[in-house]
Write an enzyme that holds these catalytic residues in place. Structure first.
Site, mmCIF file in Angstrom:
data_model
loop_
_atom_site.group_PDB
_atom_site.id
_atom_site.type_symbol
_atom_site.label_atom_id
_atom_site.label_comp_id
_atom_site.label_asym_id
_atom_site.label_seq_id
_atom_site.Cartn_x
_atom_site.Cartn_y
_atom_site.Cartn_z
ATOM 1 N N GLU A 210 41.074 43.293 53.358
ATOM 2 C CA GLU A 210 41.049 43.755 51.967
ATOM 3 C C GLU A 210 41.290 42.536 51.092
ATOM 4 O O GLU A 210 42.428 42.074 50.965
ATOM 5 C CB GLU A 210 42.120 44.827 51.743
ATOM 6 C CG GLU A 210 41.900 46.099 52.543
ATOM 7 C CD GLU A 210 40.611 46.815 52.186
ATOM 8 O OE1 GLU A 210 40.048 46.536 51.106
ATOM 9 O OE2 GLU A 210 40.154 47.639 52.985
ATOM 10 N N CYS A 244 44.038 43.551 42.448
ATOM 11 C CA CYS A 244 42.779 43.089 43.062
ATOM 12 C C CYS A 244 41.558 43.811 42.515
ATOM 13 O O CYS A 244 40.444 43.290 42.598
ATOM 14 C CB CYS A 244 42.846 43.236 44.576
ATOM 15 S SG CYS A 244 43.095 44.934 45.142
#
EC number: 1.2.1.28
Length: 468
Positions: A210, A244
């Site tokens: 990720e 993010c």
């Protein structure tokens, strides 16, 4: 001497003994996570405030409540997720049993970043536990207060023969990665992600990465600028931009930029007051290194809003940059802070071309009153996730998979996708020990007739009388 060897061996022995396999054991560990969240809520909020100056609101919304929802979902659905999945059969296997068994990988390593140190620990952990794995957690050493709770308090709520928290910085993480794991789950930046992937490759260990990237946000001319500004400002400056999936830049026309800048100023003032530094709702930069990096980016383009900073508090004001060139540093790296560049384009085609000549992002956003514009952006681009007319709300749906594509990551999780990520999809066919006459068709000496019959039997999905 290897400080991890004994603990990893203990965990592997527990897995091999089948300790984590039963639904009862998995449910008990998930209930332990639930108790951990409820018993230590105030302590967790204080730690997040200490690490990131997170407000109680942001801690609840983005860390505690999301983690609790994942636990609750897994507890409600655990037995159904664990059930063998029956699959269709061909004529040759009509009397047999064919199914997919979801079995745990074994010993899992979860490496956690500092920006959402609770959420990004517990959400993948829920999936790993639900799938029946033993787990090693490596929290970030940068978010020190949260790391301390995860190391000292969390283990009390779990079976410590099956779960461990290990501490340390890059050196210790590197040593840990020298060991063989059955699955690695990493959240962090692309540079470190490549290191983790290289380490996993030595043992051919499956991995989820990720990562991040520069998430675009396209704003059409027909939008109400204040509505867009409210939504963009909220998810850009949430957690001081250290998210993010936050928008890393806005693409819009020159006309829309002129309308959007005052609307963004209005939103920032409404959210954080005339002096955002005194607002309890605005976070701080995690450490000095990142503060200095972000200060360097403030020199790009022209500051239209904000730009102030305070090194003593690691404070950077909610900032909007205009007249930004594509070649400037702020457009070459993920910002990961409360800075929003506005880049002007002449039309939708130019915006899409701009997006497509860069690496595929973790998230992509588009604002328009015309559904056709949203659909065009969706159809002509690629990203890990997409949200039209809002930002990162797709993250709140456990029914949607979360993950990147290309340099923004690989693999998916959240909800049942987490369970699937940490499960080996084992293909199973149980055949009868008898009925050997039928199997004679496949044995030598081969004949054209037997070939025709066998091909029909292998292709047909249901019973048929047309065998010859």
């Amino acid at each position: 001497m290897d400080s991890f060897e004994d603990k990893l061996q203990q965990l592997r022995e527990a897995f091999n003994a089948g300790r984590t396999r039963s639904a009862e054991f998995r449910a008990a560990q998930l209930q332990g996570l639930s108790h951990f969240l409820r018993d230590n809520k105030q302590q967790l909020q204080e730690a997040l405030a200490q690490d990131l100056h997170k407000s109680a609101f942001e801690s609840e919304v983005s860390e505690i409540a999301i983690s609790q929802a994942e636990v609750d979902l897994a507890l409600r659905n655990l037995r159904s997720w664990m059930k063998d999945e029956k699959v269709s059969k061909n004529l040759a296997t009509q009397l047999d049993s064919a199914f997919i068994r979801k079995e745990p990988f074994g010993l899992v390593l979860i490496i956690v970043p500092w920006n959402y140190p609770l959420n990004l620990t517990l959400v993948p952990l829920v999936g790993a536990i639900a799938a029946g794995n033993c787990v090693v957690l490596k929290p970030s050493e940068i978010s020190k207060a949260t790391e301390k709770i995860l190391a000292e308090v969390l283990p009390r709520y779990l079976d410590q023969s099956c779960f461990a928290v290990v501490l340390g910085g890059p050196q210790e993480t590197g040593q840990l990665l020298e060991h063989r794991f059955d699955y690695i789950f990493f959240t962090g930046n692309t540079y470190v992600g490549k290191i983790v992937m290289a380490a996993a490759a030595k043992h051919l260990t499956p991995i989820t990465l990720e990562l991040g990237g520069k998430n675009p946000c396209y704003v059409d001319d027909n939008c109400d600028p204040q509505t867009v500004a409210n939504r963009v400002a909220w998810f850009r400056y949430f957690n001081a931009g250290q998210t993010c999936v936050a928008p890393d830049y806005v693409l819009c026309s020159q006309e829309m930029q002129e309308r959007l800048v005052p609307a963004l100023q209005n939103a920032i003032t409404r959210f954080y007051g005339d002096n955002p530094q005194t607002s309890p709702n605005l976070g701080r930069i995690i450490n000095q290194k990142h503060f200095e990096r972000l200060q360097g980016l403030l020199g790009c383009g022209r500051v239209a809003i904000g730009g102030q900073s305070d090194e003593g508090e690691r404070y950077i004001a909610p900032t909007v940059l205009v007249d930004v060139q594509e070649t400037e540093p702020v457009m070459q790296e993920e910002i990961f802070g409360p800075i929003l560049p506005l880049v002007t384009v002449t039309n939708l085609d130019e915006a899409i071309e701009f997006i497509n000549r860069r690496e595929k992002p973790l998230a992509l956003y588009a604002f328009s009153k015309r559904s056709q514009v949203i659909k065009q952006v969706l159809a002509r681009t690629s990203s890990g996730g997409f949200c039209g007319n809002d930002g990162f709300m797709h993250m709140t749906l456990s029914s949607l998979p979360f993950g990147g594509v290309g340099t923004s990551g690989m693999g998916r999780y959240h909800g049942k996708f987490s369970f699937d990520t940490f499960s080996n999809q084992r293909a199973c066919l149980l055949r009868s020990p008898g009925m050997e006459k039928i199997n004679d068709l496949r044995y030598p000496p081969y004949t054209s007739r037997n070939l025709r019959v066998l091909l029909v039997a292998m292709e047909k999905r249901c019973c048929s009388c047309t065998l010859l």
